[in-house]
Design a protein around this motif. Structure first.
Motif, PDB file in Angstrom:
ATOM      1  N   GLU A   1       0.844  -1.106  -0.103  1.00 26.16           N
ATOM      2  CA  GLU A   1       0.050   0.002   0.132  1.00 26.16           C
ATOM      3  C   GLU A   1       0.842   1.305   0.106  1.00 26.16           C
ATOM      4  O   GLU A   1       2.145   1.185   0.154  1.00 26.16           O
ATOM      5  N   SER A   2       0.207   2.471  -0.280  1.00 22.39           N
ATOM      6  CA  SER A   2       1.111   3.551  -0.301  1.00 22.39           C
ATOM      7  C   SER A   2       1.730   3.825   0.992  1.00 22.39           C
ATOM      8  O   SER A   2       1.283   3.530   2.000  1.00 22.39           O
TER       9      SER A   2
ATOM     10  N   PHE B   1      -4.042  -6.417  -7.091  1.00 19.48           N
ATOM     11  CA  PHE B   1      -3.913  -7.731  -7.249  1.00 19.48           C
ATOM     12  C   PHE B   1      -4.467  -8.144  -8.496  1.00 19.48           C
ATOM     13  O   PHE B   1      -4.043  -9.384  -9.111  1.00 19.48           O
TER      14      PHE B   1
ATOM     15  N   VAL C   1      -1.711  -7.989 -11.104  1.00 19.80           N
ATOM     16  CA  VAL C   1      -0.813  -8.943 -10.573  1.00 19.80           C
ATOM     17  C   VAL C   1      -1.073 -10.228 -11.237  1.00 19.80           C
ATOM     18  O   VAL C   1      -0.346 -10.694 -11.741  1.00 19.80           O
TER      19      VAL C   1
ATOM     20  N   LEU D   1      -5.441  -8.335   3.307  1.00 21.74           N
ATOM     21  CA  LEU D   1      -5.411  -7.570   1.962  1.00 21.74           C
ATOM     22  C   LEU D   1      -6.238  -8.100   0.868  1.00 21.74           C
ATOM     23  O   LEU D   1      -7.082  -7.452   0.387  1.00 21.74           O
ATOM     24  N   MET D   2      -5.987  -9.232   0.862  1.00 16.56           N
ATOM     25  CA  MET D   2      -6.662 -10.286  -0.182  1.00 16.56           C
ATOM     26  C   MET D   2      -8.235  -9.945   0.215  1.00 16.56           C
ATOM     27  O   MET D   2      -9.222 -10.107  -0.622  1.00 16.56           O
TER      28      MET D   2
ATOM     29  N   CYS E   1      -9.852  -8.013   1.362  1.00 16.41           N
ATOM     30  CA  CYS E   1     -10.424  -6.522   1.040  1.00 16.41           C
ATOM     31  C   CYS E   1     -10.613  -6.408  -0.529  1.00 16.41           C
ATOM     32  O   CYS E   1     -11.458  -5.444  -0.870  1.00 16.41           O
ATOM     33  N   HIS E   2     -10.354  -7.401  -1.192  1.00 11.37           N
ATOM     34  CA  HIS E   2     -10.536  -7.457  -2.894  1.00 11.37           C
ATOM     35  C   HIS E   2     -11.983  -7.544  -3.057  1.00 11.37           C
ATOM     36  O   HIS E   2     -12.416  -8.458  -2.584  1.00 11.37           O
TER      37      HIS E   2
ATOM     38  N   GLY F   1     -12.264  -4.265   5.611  1.00  6.63           N
ATOM     39  CA  GLY F   1     -11.001  -3.223   5.830  1.00  6.63           C
ATOM     40  C   GLY F   1      -9.934  -3.880   6.746  1.00  6.63           C
ATOM     41  O   GLY F   1     -10.202  -4.665   7.263  1.00  6.63           O
ATOM     42  N   ILE F   2      -9.025  -3.018   6.607  1.00  4.14           N
ATOM     43  CA  ILE F   2      -8.093  -3.585   8.007  1.00  4.14           C
ATOM     44  C   ILE F   2      -8.049  -2.557   8.931  1.00  4.14           C
ATOM     45  O   ILE F   2      -7.754  -1.264   8.778  1.00  4.14           O
TER      46      ILE F   2
ATOM     47  N   GLN G   1      -4.036   1.942  11.382  1.00  2.00           N
ATOM     48  CA  GLN G   1      -3.297   2.698  10.365  1.00  2.00           C
ATOM     49  C   GLN G   1      -1.906   2.203  10.233  1.00  2.00           C
ATOM     50  O   GLN G   1      -1.315   1.657  11.313  1.00  2.00           O
TER      51      GLN G   1
END
Lengths: 332, 330
Positions: free
Chosen positions: B43-44, B225, B228, B264-265, B267-268, B277-278, B281
């Motif tokens: 992530e950013s 992803f 990817v 993270l996956m 969240c897709h 979400g996660i 922060q």
């Protein structure tokens, strides 16, 4: 069906095309070229298309920031079109907008609290206590606390900036909110929480959303209905279930096939070429130069939206064999 | 391991700024094999851009390498002189935004030929002066690669200005520029995020074909992803400057084992029925948490996670994983 909250009839917004004595004539850009939409109260309508298709121009026209060239805009059954921008903003204050990049929409020299107060001041809320109460209510609703009022925009993360953007818009108590690419530039994990927040807020405040996006996966999960735009016109509109499970227009199909999924898409035709510029709009169906099923009559006349089922309309005579006859679709 | 084209080992980098010492990269570790497309996902703010700049030999101002190595075919990229020799020649670069990469007042041909003038081509005669005949050779090579990236009328395209091309075409021209010097590795920094979906898919397929045809390895930075899955053979996932999991694309997408990759996956949009979400922060690089940097947000975190940074271990299924809870299966 109940009365739509917002309705547009054959809305057109053109730019340029003017000639003045000494300057070069500006090319005519038909940014929005005949869009008829009905948005029911409480629904989320997705507006999808590639850059330059006129999504943002529709938003600006609905808000009154651009004046429509032709067509009608009905808010709650009342005609609110045909006014100059300042007046249009007043009569359409029920429609508000969440900026695509809320970081850029905040003044870097102002504390967030001052920006939020200013928004309400401009809209005529002169009592400071009332403003403060509204702002705190909205901050709470978007999951931030009072401490954020003293912060500067650069002290906020991308997700927090979106939340402030939402709070700012909602403090004006709109009935309809136009969300312009609300999740672009956000990380996946933040995007998910922002989307969830928007759905929660809609339920709490009885909001209607026009959700502008090019991200199909987000639109699919958030929207009740979805409209697909190509070069200023709607080529397909229908319930999200219907459009995503059985896309009818060749452009919709191409879009869905191009969206990268989590499995490698080796098969499937990738649509060739780039979206043409709205200054050089092809004759007839604007999509025909890229369309795999284009016929001779596609080059000549513009197909109209025609119903293919209760909840789906398509502007392509060859989309669903046997359902729309070419003669019917091209009649305008 | 010596057949790796690019290897980043245990790289630790900090940047001294006004606010203090920011620990941007904390034991980044992965390798790219010849001809392979390696994804770099995070992530950013996770340090992807700093890492890319470091690999190109252009670390951010005030950066200090605390430990680790970055090597291209065994040559040290942390040495600025060496990196300057390799960058733009044996390592090509495709930037993120095709709209900002060009100077609007020069033709695209002039701009890319100027780059080739300074980088040279590998088959240029040794010690040759830059004259008309050398320029003509460069031009011929450029036309050849422009044809490979499917720019119509490449000879004529050279004399056109950037605004006369669409975003997708500009990105193709940049790809051609990166390919012209016959690099064996290309760094691509989110090359499709600024493009529309239909154009994005065209570019992804093009890159995939070029990587195979020219036998170029690619380090492909992205946060998507979906992208990817289209192009990468393997993926390395970063969180807050740490490499957390590296494996083949199916391993990471279909069976993530690090809790961060898993969340993270989840969240897709394609993977979750409910929008999640996660929570929490990303920690600030100025005050990173001790041990695993994901621990403060991790549902599986225990005391062991905060006491020491979990090492990146080779798992039995071939992936590398940095999580104490998965160590027993490693």
């Amino acid at each position: 069906m109940s009365r739509p909250l917002l309705e547009t009839v054959d809305l057109k917004t053109h730019y340029g095309g003017t000639r003045s004595l000494l300057s070069k004539p500006k090319p005519l850009v038909r940014a929005v070229d005949g869009v008829s939409l009905k948005i029911q109260p409480g629904e989320v309508l997705g507006l999808v298309g590639e850059s330059g298709c006129g999504k943002s121009t529709i938003a600006k026209t609905l808000l009154g920031l651009e004046r429509e060239t032709e067509g009608a805009i009905l808010l709650d059954g009342f005609d609110v079109g045909g006014r100059d921008p300042a007046e249009a903003r007043k009569v359409r204050s029920d429609i508000q907008y969440v900026h695509q990049d809320p970081g850029a929409a905040l003044d870097p020299w102002w504390r967030v609290g001052d920006t939020l107060h200013e928004t309400l001041k401009i809209h005529g809320v002169s009592d400071r206590a009332e403003r403060q109460a509204r702002i705190l209510e909205m901050l709470n609703a978007v999951g931030l606390n009072e401490g954020f009022l003293r912060r500067y925009p650069h002290e906020l993360s991308g997700g927090q900036q979106r939340r402030i953007g939402l709070a700012r818009t909602l403090s004006l108590r709109p009935r309809m909110v136009i969300l312009d690419e609300p999740t672009s530039g956000l990380d996946l994990s933040v995007q998910a929480t922002v989307l969830k927040l928007m759905l929660d807020l809609r339920a709490t405040y009885d909001l209607t959303y026009l959700f502008i996006s090019h991200d199909l996966s987000v639109v699919e999960r958030l929207c009740d209905r979805v409209a697909i735009m190509y070069l200023g016109r709607i080529v397909e509109i229908g319930s999200a279930d219907q459009v995503f499970s059985a896309p009818a227009h060749p452009y919709t199909r191409a879009l869905l096939e191009s969206a990268p999924t989590l499995t490698r898409q080796d098969s499937g035709q990738v649509i060739q070429g780039d979206p043409p510029s709205p200054t050089r709009r092809p004759e007839g169906c604007a999509f025909h130069p890229r369309c795999p099923m284009a016929q001779a009559d596609c080059r000549q006349s513009v197909p109209q939206l025609a119903e293919v089922s209760d909840s789906q309309s398509v502007a392509c005579p060859y989309a669903m064999p046997g359902q729309v006859r070419p003669a019917e679709a091209f009649a305008s | 391991m010596s057949d790796d084209i690019l290897s980043v080992r245990d790289l630790k980098l900090s940047v001294k700024g006004d606010a203090g010492l920011a620990q941007i990269l904390d034991h980044v570790d992965f390798a790219v094999k010849p001809g392979e497309v390696m994804g770099l996902v995070g992530e950013s703010g996770c340090g992807k851009s700093t890492l890319i700049r470091t690999i190109l030999g252009l670390p951010p101002k005030g950066a200090r390498i605390d430990s680790g190595t970055v090597a291209f075919r065994g040559r040290n990229l942390l040495d600025p002189k060496e990196a300057q020799q390799i960058r733009g020649r044996e390592i090509g670069f495709i930037p993120q935004d095709p709209f900002q990469a060009f100077n609007p007042v020069f033709t695209v041909g002039a701009q890319i030929l100027e780059i080739l003038r300074w980088s040279g081509l590998p088959d240029d005669p040794k010690g040759a002066r830059y004259d008309k005949s050398l320029r003509a050779r460069h031009k011929a090579r450029l036309i050849e690669v422009l044809r490979a990236v499917q720019i119509p009328d490449p000879e004529e395209a050279l004399d056109r200005y950037p605004h006369q091309f669409s975003g997708g075409q500009r990105q193709r021209i940049l790809i051609a520029g990166a390919l012209a010097t016959r690099p064996s590795l290309i760094l691509a920094d989110e090359p499709t995020t600024a493009l529309d979906v239909t154009t994005q898919m065209q570019i992804l397929r093009l890159l995939r074909e070029l990587a195979a045809d020219y036998n170029v390895a690619m380090l492909f930075v992205t946060h998507d992803f979906g992208v990817v899955a289209q192009i990468c053979d393997r993926v390395s996932v970063m969180y807050a400057g740490q490499t957390v999991e590296t494996g083949t694309t199916p391993q990471i997408i279909d069976g993530p084992r690090h809790p961060y990759t898993g969340m993270l996956m989840a969240c897709h949009p394609e993977r979750s029925t409910e929008i999640t979400g996660i929570p929490g922060q990303v920690s600030s690089p100025l005050t990173p948490p001790p041990g695993c940097r994901f621990a403060p947000r991790c549902p599986r975190a225990t005391e062991a996670c905060t006491s020491a940074r979990p090492g990146l271990l080779n798992s039995r299924d071939g992936r590398q994983l940095a999580c104490v809870h998965e160590e027993e299966f490693a």
